[in-house]
Design a protein around this motif. Structure first.
Motif, PDB file in Angstrom:
ATOM      1  N   GLU A 549       0.831  -1.207   0.000  1.00 56.90           N
ATOM      2  CA  GLU A 549       0.000   0.000   0.000  1.00 56.90           C
ATOM      3  C   GLU A 549       0.865   1.256   0.000  1.00 56.90           C
ATOM      4  O   GLU A 549       0.553   2.240  -0.687  1.00 56.90           O
ATOM      5  CB  GLU A 549      -0.924  -0.011   1.224  1.00 56.90           C
ATOM      6  N   VAL A 550       1.951   1.222   0.752  1.00 59.61           N
ATOM      7  CA  VAL A 550       2.873   2.365   0.785  1.00 59.61           C
ATOM      8  C   VAL A 550       3.450   2.614  -0.606  1.00 59.61           C
ATOM      9  O   VAL A 550       3.476   3.751  -1.103  1.00 59.61           O
ATOM     10  CB  VAL A 550       4.004   2.126   1.805  1.00 59.61           C
ATOM     11  N   MET A 551       3.911   1.550  -1.249  1.00 58.84           N
ATOM     12  CA  MET A 551       4.512   1.698  -2.572  1.00 58.84           C
ATOM     13  C   MET A 551       3.488   2.142  -3.612  1.00 58.84           C
ATOM     14  O   MET A 551       3.805   2.915  -4.523  1.00 58.84           O
ATOM     15  CB  MET A 551       5.168   0.388  -2.996  1.00 58.84           C
ATOM     16  N   ASP A 552       2.251   1.683  -3.483  1.00 59.07           N
ATOM     17  CA  ASP A 552       1.194   2.121  -4.401  1.00 59.07           C
ATOM     18  C   ASP A 552       0.959   3.620  -4.267  1.00 59.07           C
ATOM     19  O   ASP A 552       0.780   4.329  -5.268  1.00 59.07           O
ATOM     20  CB  ASP A 552      -0.099   1.351  -4.115  1.00 59.07           C
ATOM     21  N   PHE A 553       0.985   4.115  -3.020  1.00 56.11           N
ATOM     22  CA  PHE A 553       0.826   5.546  -2.757  1.00 56.11           C
ATOM     23  C   PHE A 553       1.923   6.350  -3.460  1.00 56.11           C
ATOM     24  O   PHE A 553       1.653   7.336  -4.156  1.00 56.11           O
ATOM     25  CB  PHE A 553       0.861   5.778  -1.245  1.00 56.11           C
TER      26      PHE A 553
END
Length: 598
Positions: A549-553
């Motif tokens: 989720e962090v990397m998607d952000f």
């Protein structure tokens, strides 16, 4: 605030002392003045003159758009050629001239807040390559940058001692590995590898100018040959460059050779700065002088015993008002000193950050409101949702414990009991820097267990994904190498929830709450990503529960990519355009940063 001001005064005293040492004259004002050797003076002035000349040509009415870009590239080349000298001799001007195109806020702690429009080469570069150039903005950036270089040139006096030269070379070797090859200061052209090559040219020139200092000609030749070999490897595409191999093969070898050179020259250092005078590898606690990051009043006498005492206090619930909470309640050792919760139960609004590697910072808490670990302890003690005590009450409880009382008497030969308690806890926290992760052991050559995916992840993290332009290796936090005087705060647009279709900005105003500076709304300190594999959830509000989720952000471009409008987002990209495989590789790399036992 008192602690921040004390630290600021201490740093001012150190800066003035360094200036007097460098200049050798007590009546000099703090301007861009340093002592250099005559040969380096000539080289430096040549680079300055060429940079100024080509900046002047950019604003000529007869200059075409394509010619402007070529003049800029040439001016930038000479700026990078002078970088090892300028960045060492005049750190403040170098920082200004190489700053990102982001508004700077200065003087908040001293209540002399100033909002400063950026100047320098990155500002010129971004404006010059816009589809529609704002001529007024471009001309101002060019003229102010040129005039600053002229001022520097007028104030150069020349003479260097041997240890100055070693410091200069070490700084530049580390700068290349930690910011130079990451795209940190080449936002549009992405020519960081070429520019790192330029700075290596200057290293070679400086070594040749000092060849009479070498007792071993073989050592001099070996060092120059190694720099040339590194330059050849830098002749590569930015996105696919193997930074892991470069650092392992070249950076660490150069650092080892530099230690050999200082022995060959019989160099004696008057003190250590952030980087250890004897460092031979980048990814190790031996790379740093930990005292540089600690409070100026720190006492290293019986330090190992103070660390043990600090660990006891860190785990002691009697320091909180209702005897229910210790530092270790929120900073759990098995979770890399986090708590695994979105936010802590007692009305906390922010995620609990790790205290591992927090020693390598110049600011503490997510909003950077404390200037030292000792100051951070006070903040925890006084917080109504944490210890909810006064320091006087903590002192009373510690002194009522006979064992603690005896330890204070034995370990600290003064009556500053309040400070000594805080120092003991801070000393323990400063010991939580093991650098014994799988990644550390592999890049130091102690193991050969890194997978191709994990190595690719590091290379993406340090390059194409631009993670390392905010999370600087080797600590992977926001304290900027190689001088480590500044811990950066960023506005990345973290949302309040995971809703990506109707994203709304987290209501936490961050740094703004301290001084009410509008340009600091939603700014937070850049944390380390070491141990990120076991410190979920993530972000200041714990909004994301997985690294995916962090990397998607980030891949979407932060808050702006989610449709959150703002004027001050500091991410150096619109979106990253990373593939699923590349994202998986970056996550695999971050998971190699999990420490062994502390």
């Amino acid at each position: 605030m008192k602690d921040i001001l004390s630290r600021a005064k201490a740093y001012l005293c150190v800066c003035l002392l360094l200036l007097l040492i460098a200049c050798g004259k007590e009546d000099k004002k703090y301007v861009a003045v340093a002592d250099f050797s005559t040969d380096i003076s000539v080289l430096y002035n040549d680079y300055l003159s060429n940079a100024i000349t080509h900046l002047d040509k950019i604003n000529l009415e007869s200059t075409s758009s394509s010619e402007r870009k070529e003049f800029y590239k040439t001016a930038r080349k000479y700026f990078k050629l002078m970088e090892p000298i300028l960045a060492y001799s005049d750190k403040n001007n170098y920082k200004s001239l190489n700053a990102p195109n982001i508004i700077q806020v200065k003087g908040e702690e001293s209540q002399d807040t100033r909002v400063i429009n950026p100047i320098g080469f990155q500002v010129i570069e971004e404006n010059l390559y816009e589809d529609q150039i704002d001529t007024l903005v471009l001309n101002r950036a060019v003229n102010v940058t040129r005039d600053r270089l002229r001022l520097i040139q007028k104030n150069v006096a020349l003479k260097l001692k041997d240890y100055h030269i070693i410091w200069m070379l070490r700084d530049q070797i580390v700068r290349i590995a930690t910011t130079g090859i990451t795209g940190f200061d080449s936002p549009v052209l992405s020519q960081s590898l070429l520019e790192s090559n330029y700075t290596y040219n200057t290293i070679i020139e400086i070594v040749k100018m000092n060849e009479d200092k070498f007792k071993s000609k073989e050592l001099k030749d070996k060092f120059i040959e190694e720099i040339i070999a590194a330059q050849k490897d830098l002749d590569h595409d930015f996105d696919t460059f193997d930074r892991f191999t470069f650092i392992k093969k070249h950076t660490d070898y150069q650092l080892k050779l530099l230690v050999d050179i200082q022995k060959d020259w019989n160099v004696t250092f008057p003190f250590e700065m952030a980087l250890s005078n004897s460092m031979t590898t980048l990814f190790s606690d031996t790379a740093f002088n930990i005292d540089y990051f600690s409070d100026q009043l720190s006492d290293t006498t019986k330090l190992s015993e103070k660390i043990i005492f600090g660990r006891e206090l860190f785990n002691d619930k009697s320091l909180s008002k209702d005897y229910s909470m210790a530092c270790a309640t929120c900073h759990v050792k098995d979770l890399a000193f986090t708590d695994g919760k979105k936010t802590f139960d007692k009305n906390q609004t922010r995620n609990t950050p790790t205290v591992a590697y927090s020693a390598y910072q110049q600011a503490f808490f997510m909003d950077a409101r404390a200037g030292s670990l000792e100051g951070q302890v006070v903040g925890v003690v006084k917080n109504h949702n944490e210890f909810n005590m006064s320091m006087d009450s903590v002192v009373a409880r510690v002194m009522n414990n006979e064992t603690y009382k005896n330890k204070l008497s034995d370990l600290y030969k003064n009556k500053r009991v309040d400070y000594n308690i805080r120092h003991a806890i801070a000393s323990y926290i400063r010991s939580l820097n093991s650098f014994d992760s799988k990644f550390d052991k592999n890049i130091r050559g102690e193991e050969n267990t890194l997978t191709e995916e994990e190595q690719l992840g590091f290379n993406l993290f340090m390059g194409k994904a631009m993670c390392a332009t905010c999370h600087f290796a080797p600590v992977f936090n926001g304290t900027v190498p190689p001088n480590y005087t500044d811990t950066e705060l960023e506005f990345i647009g973290v949302p309040a929830t995971k809703d990506t279709l109707n994203a709304k900005l987290s209501p936490d105003l961050g740094r703004y709450e301290l001084f009410k500076t509008p340009e600091r709304k939603h700014f937070f300190k850049t944390p380390t990503v070491r141990n990120a594999g076991i410190t979920a959830p993530y972000m200041h509000n714990g909004v994301y529960t997985t690294l995916d989720e962090v990397m998607d952000f980030y891949n979407k471009g932060g808050g702006a990519g989610l449709g959150i409008e703002n004027d001050y987002q500091t991410l150096p990209f619109d979106n990253l355009k990373l593939s699923k495989e590349e994202i998986a590789a970056i996550i695999a790399f971050m998971e190699t940063l999990n420490d062994g036992k502390n």
